[in-house]
Motif scaffolding. Structure first.
Motif, PDB file in Angstrom:
ATOM      1  N   GLY A  49       8.583   1.812  18.775  1.00 55.87           N
ATOM      2  CA  GLY A  49       9.346   2.047  19.994  1.00 55.87           C
ATOM      3  C   GLY A  49       9.148   1.062  21.117  1.00 55.87           C
ATOM      4  O   GLY A  49       9.694   1.253  22.207  1.00 55.87           O
ATOM      5  N   VAL A  50       8.402  -0.012  20.908  1.00 54.16           N
ATOM      6  CA  VAL A  50       8.199  -0.999  21.973  1.00 54.16           C
ATOM      7  C   VAL A  50       9.535  -1.629  22.360  1.00 54.16           C
ATOM      8  O   VAL A  50      10.317  -2.028  21.493  1.00 54.16           O
ATOM      9  N   ASP A  54       8.230   2.008   8.395  1.00 49.45           N
ATOM     10  CA  ASP A  54       9.288   2.382   9.339  1.00 49.45           C
ATOM     11  C   ASP A  54       8.738   2.691  10.730  1.00 49.45           C
ATOM     12  O   ASP A  54       9.503   2.748  11.699  1.00 49.45           O
ATOM     13  N   GLU A  55       7.422   2.899  10.840  1.00 49.22           N
ATOM     14  CA  GLU A  55       6.804   3.224  12.130  1.00 49.22           C
ATOM     15  C   GLU A  55       6.328   1.989  12.881  1.00 49.22           C
ATOM     16  O   GLU A  55       5.809   2.102  13.993  1.00 49.22           O
ATOM     17  N   LYS A  60      13.123  -9.142   6.938  1.00 46.88           N
ATOM     18  CA  LYS A  60      14.050  -9.351   5.817  1.00 46.88           C
ATOM     19  C   LYS A  60      13.308  -9.941   4.618  1.00 46.88           C
ATOM     20  O   LYS A  60      13.524  -9.542   3.468  1.00 46.88           O
ATOM     21  N   HIS A  61      12.427 -10.883   4.882  1.00 43.18           N
ATOM     22  CA  HIS A  61      11.615 -11.492   3.822  1.00 43.18           C
ATOM     23  C   HIS A  61      10.760 -10.437   3.128  1.00 43.18           C
ATOM     24  O   HIS A  61      10.653 -10.415   1.895  1.00 43.18           O
ATOM     25  N   LEU A  62      10.173  -9.531   3.901  1.00 40.26           N
ATOM     26  CA  LEU A  62       9.339  -8.485   3.324  1.00 40.26           C
ATOM     27  C   LEU A  62      10.156  -7.486   2.515  1.00 40.26           C
ATOM     28  O   LEU A  62       9.695  -6.969   1.495  1.00 40.26           O
ATOM     29  N   ASP A  63      11.360  -7.205   2.962  1.00 36.87           N
ATOM     30  CA  ASP A  63      12.230  -6.302   2.206  1.00 36.87           C
ATOM     31  C   ASP A  63      12.507  -6.868   0.814  1.00 36.87           C
ATOM     32  O   ASP A  63      12.469  -6.145  -0.187  1.00 36.87           O
ATOM     33  N   ASP A  64      12.763  -8.185   0.753  1.00 37.62           N
ATOM     34  CA  ASP A  64      12.994  -8.826  -0.546  1.00 37.62           C
ATOM     35  C   ASP A  64      11.707  -8.840  -1.381  1.00 37.62           C
ATOM     36  O   ASP A  64      11.735  -8.613  -2.598  1.00 37.62           O
ATOM     37  N   MET A  65      10.574  -9.081  -0.743  1.00 36.34           N
ATOM     38  CA  MET A  65       9.290  -9.125  -1.439  1.00 36.34           C
ATOM     39  C   MET A  65       8.944  -7.773  -2.053  1.00 36.34           C
ATOM     40  O   MET A  65       8.415  -7.697  -3.162  1.00 36.34           O
ATOM     41  N   LEU A  85       0.807  -1.220   0.000  1.00 36.17           N
ATOM     42  CA  LEU A  85       0.000   0.000   0.000  1.00 36.17           C
ATOM     43  C   LEU A  85       0.848   1.281   0.000  1.00 36.17           C
ATOM     44  O   LEU A  85       0.572   2.192  -0.797  1.00 36.17           O
ATOM     45  N   PRO A  86       1.876   1.414   0.849  1.00 38.82           N
ATOM     46  CA  PRO A  86       2.677   2.646   0.822  1.00 38.82           C
ATOM     47  C   PRO A  86       3.461   2.834  -0.479  1.00 38.82           C
ATOM     48  O   PRO A  86       3.943   3.935  -0.750  1.00 38.82           O
TER      49      PRO A  86
END
Length: 324
Positions: free
Chosen positions: A259-260, A112-113, A302-307, A101-102
């Motif tokens: 921030g958790v 990033d949030e 990491k998986h999502l970054d590649d996706m 979506l972004p």
């Protein structure tokens, strides 16, 4: 003197925070935001699994599910991003919508949030039709669309969701133009399929547990968009077997505001992993068991970054569609 007061105040602040963090999750209920309407795969997964995560966390841990449907999950994801970083408001993340979506428009949140905690399932898309409808297989659907573009309605759960992406990928592979219909959740798709108002529902394997093993009833699965057939639907061919090399899955898991503290994230991650291993949960969730695919948050990220790199062409096409 001022320095001493500052030091004492700072120390007190850290001690208070540490005390609050140490109390998690026993001192108040944890709100779990789901971005789709009740009755869909995301909602059902969360409500079935969370009681077992409560047990794994022990003490007075209590989760309360809150449905915030709309905008393909964006409303819920934004709610998580804006929540206080204390893990009393967490969310279910739906991939690929969460990271797609972004890429397609300016959203109320950025990835990033948000911090991923754990993936729970990887759930392949399936094409569902009314049992007494006009289609019995995927080639029939494609033939109808080639004969008359836009003549077959395809349901999905919102722009940028896994179902929407699956329809776009299938359309590109088959070189056809389906008539896309957006819904607020799978339950609404099911209603229109049963009422004869929708030709094809693009849902996921776990969302049709009543068809597993038999594929009989008022609805029928005609294709699964995975690399291989699933034991839950052994008689259903893959899209590739039908001549269209399309593979899409929905991934679901949990996330918290960025921030958790690490300690709480690790505790929640471990609780989710333990809940998924509970024999009582596995025995009572036949829809989820075939698609359970746990990943720790860091590995999932990491998986999502590649996706995301692979999704970029589809995101560009969606942006172009919005400009038309």
């Amino acid at each position: 003197m001022n320095k001493k007061i500052f030091a004492l105040t700072t120390a007190f602040g850290f001690a208070a925070c540490g005390s609050a963090w140490a109390a998690w999750p026993d001192d108040k209920p944890i709100e779990v935001v789901v971005g789709f309407a009740p009755g869909g795969g995301t909602d059902v997964m969360a409500r079935k699994l969370l009681p077992f995560v409560e047990r794994a966390l022990g003490g007075k841990a209590k989760f309360v599910v809150l449905n915030k449907p709309g905008a393909g999950g964006e409303i819920a994801f934004a709610s998580v991003a804006r929540a206080a970083p204390d893990a009393y408001a967490i969310g279910v993340v739906n991939v690929p919508g969460y990271n797609l979506l972004p890429m397609t428009r300016k959203t109320q949140y950025t990835t990033d949030e948000i911090r991923l905690v754990a993936r729970v399932v990887e759930d392949p898309n399936v094409m569902v039709v009314p049992a007494d409808g006009r289609f019995s297989n995927l080639p029939d659907v494609v033939a109808a669309l080639r004969s008359k573009p836009g003549s077959v309605t395809f349901g999905h759960n919102g722009a940028g969701t896994n179902g929407h992406l699956a329809i776009r990928m299938l359309a590109a592979a088959a070189k056809v133009e389906p008539n896309e219909i957006s819904y607020r959740g799978t339950a609404a798709q099911r209603t229109d399929l049963l009422g004869g108002h929708l030709d094809v529902g693009m849902v996921t394997l776990s969302e049709i547990p009543e068809l597993h093993g038999t594929n009989k009833g008022p609805l029928r699965v005609i294709a699964i968009l995975s690399k291989k057939r699933f034991p839950a639907l052994p008689g259903v061919p893959t899209a590739e077997e039908a001549g269209f090399s399309v593979t899409t899955t929905a991934e679901r898991g949990f996330a918290v505001p960025k921030g958790v503290p690490d300690g709480i994230v690790k505790k929640l991650e471990a609780g989710i992993a333990d809940g998924l291993r509970n024999p009582e949960y596995l025995g009572g969730s036949p829809g989820d068991e075939p698609v359970i695919a746990f990943l720790p948050g860091a590995e999932w990220q990491k998986h999502l970054d590649d996706m995301s790199a692979a999704l970029r062409p589809y995101a560009e096409q969606m942006r172009a569609d919005e400009r038309k």
